[in-house]
Design an enzyme around this catalytic site. Structure first.
Site, short mmCIF file in Angstrom:
data_model
loop_
_atom_site.label_atom_id
_atom_site.label_comp_id
_atom_site.label_asym_id
_atom_site.label_seq_id
_atom_site.Cartn_x
_atom_site.Cartn_y
_atom_site.Cartn_z
CE LYS A 121 100.84 136.05 125.36
NZ LYS A 121 101.65 135.87 126.55
CG ASP A 170 102.43 132.85 130.03
OD1 ASP A 170 103.20 132.05 129.47
OD2 ASP A 170 102.07 133.93 129.52
#
Ligand code: NAP
Length: 290
Positions: free
Chosen positions: A72, A108
């Site tokens: 990420k 998210d």
């Protein structure tokens, strides 16, 4: 099922480990449901090669990438541009194309908020919220809540990590208020009193995934009138959610966040609303069962 041809568009997930990922089942179910000529694969990419995977995405013309551990951060440095949330978090979980440019996103937080709104009918603006944990998932939730005008208190085992996560939330709340003229969210570090006074308590630690784990918070601090969210989705009903229900609180598990963060990615790539029920059914997740 549409058989891939030379014109089939390709999306996928990079990570390591990645063979257990639910993302291929989620996205391929969505493509099938809408009859889209797309396919979604899992690519096992070792640590340190996230930037190479982004380069491959450019060369191979891959149209969408989901990004999971351990890439990420490195993917955030390899794309051409970052969305505000991805820039603040320094973490990308989705890459989309805009012409020749690759944009790093983080879905998210949006997935979490959509779960709150659609499943629990909760608008976080002005609410007192507590996030237990300060890791990757916690930071995405803290930033999303603060940007939506919630008052966020971070409760975490390591005080330094809590302080860094709260600073991110405070920055997100200030920036969102300045950009929109809307409500100003905030984020601070706190403890038991914040949990007792909270409207919404979110567990973003892994405590509850394994049998015998201690509860992430003293259940005596929970009460009716609260919404208690556990980001864990397996098991579907953690000991925290059991304790919260016993205390009279409303409960929500992490299935919705999982689905809606994928749904956000699907829409970014294809321009279509995601068929969330078909996606949930494909992986045996019960959106109503939290
Ligand atoms: P992470 O980056 O490793 O962060 C874990 C956090 O939990 C840290 O703040 C850590 O505290 C705390 N923690 C870990 N073990 C603990 C313990 N024994 N006692 C107290 N605190 C503890 O993990 P993550 O990626 O954020 O994931 C956290 C949880 O969210 C996992 O259960 C994951 O499955 C879930 N999740 C769900 C979704 C979804 O879509 N539903 C998405 C992402 C993650 P320290 O700072 O002190 O180390």
């Amino acid at each position: 099922m549409i058989v891939p041809t030379g014109s089939t568009r390709v999306a996928g997930v990079i990570g390591d480990p990645v063979r257990h990922s639910l993302s291929p089942a989620l996205h391929n179910a969505a493509f099938a449901e809408l009859g889209l000529d797309w396919t979604y694969l899992a690519f096992e990419v070792p640590a340190g090669q996230g930037a190479d995977a982004v380069a491959a995405m450019r060369v191979l013309g891959i149209d969408g990438l989901s990004v999971t551990m351990p890439h990420k951060d490195t993917v955030a440095a390899a794309v051409d541009e970052l969305s505000p949330a991805a820039a603040l978090l320094g973490a990308v979980n989705c890459v989309r194309r805009e012409g020749d440019r690759l944009i790093g996103e983080n879905t998210d937080g949006a997935g979490f908020l959509r779960s709150l709104r659609t499943q629990a009918a909760v608008d976080p603006a002005g609410l007192r919220t507590v996030v237990l944990g300060a890791g990757g998932a916690a930071r995405a939730v803290i930033v999303a809540l603060a940007a939506d005008g919630a008052l966020v208190t971070v409760v975490n085992r390591s005080p330094d990590a809590a302080a860094r996560a709260a600073a991110l939330g405070a920055a997100a709340g200030g920036a969102a208020a300045e950009a929109s003229g809307g409500p100003s969210g905030s984020a601070i570090v706190g403890g038991a009193k914040a949990v007792r006074d909270a409207d919404v308590v979110v567990n973003a630690t892994p405590l509850g995934m394994t049998d015998g784990d201690p509860l992430p918070v003293d259940p005596a601090l929970l009460s009716d009138g609260q919404l208690v969210v556990d980001l864990i989705y397996r098991p579907e009903r953690t000991s925290l959610l059991e304790a919260a229900a016993e205390a009279g609180a409303t409960t929500l598990n992490g299935v919705g966040m999982l689905l809606y963060q994928a749904a956000e990615q699907f829409t970014m790539w294809t321009g279509h609303d995601a068929p969330v029920d078909a996606m949930a059914a494909a992986v045996g997740l019960d959106l109503a069962g939290s």
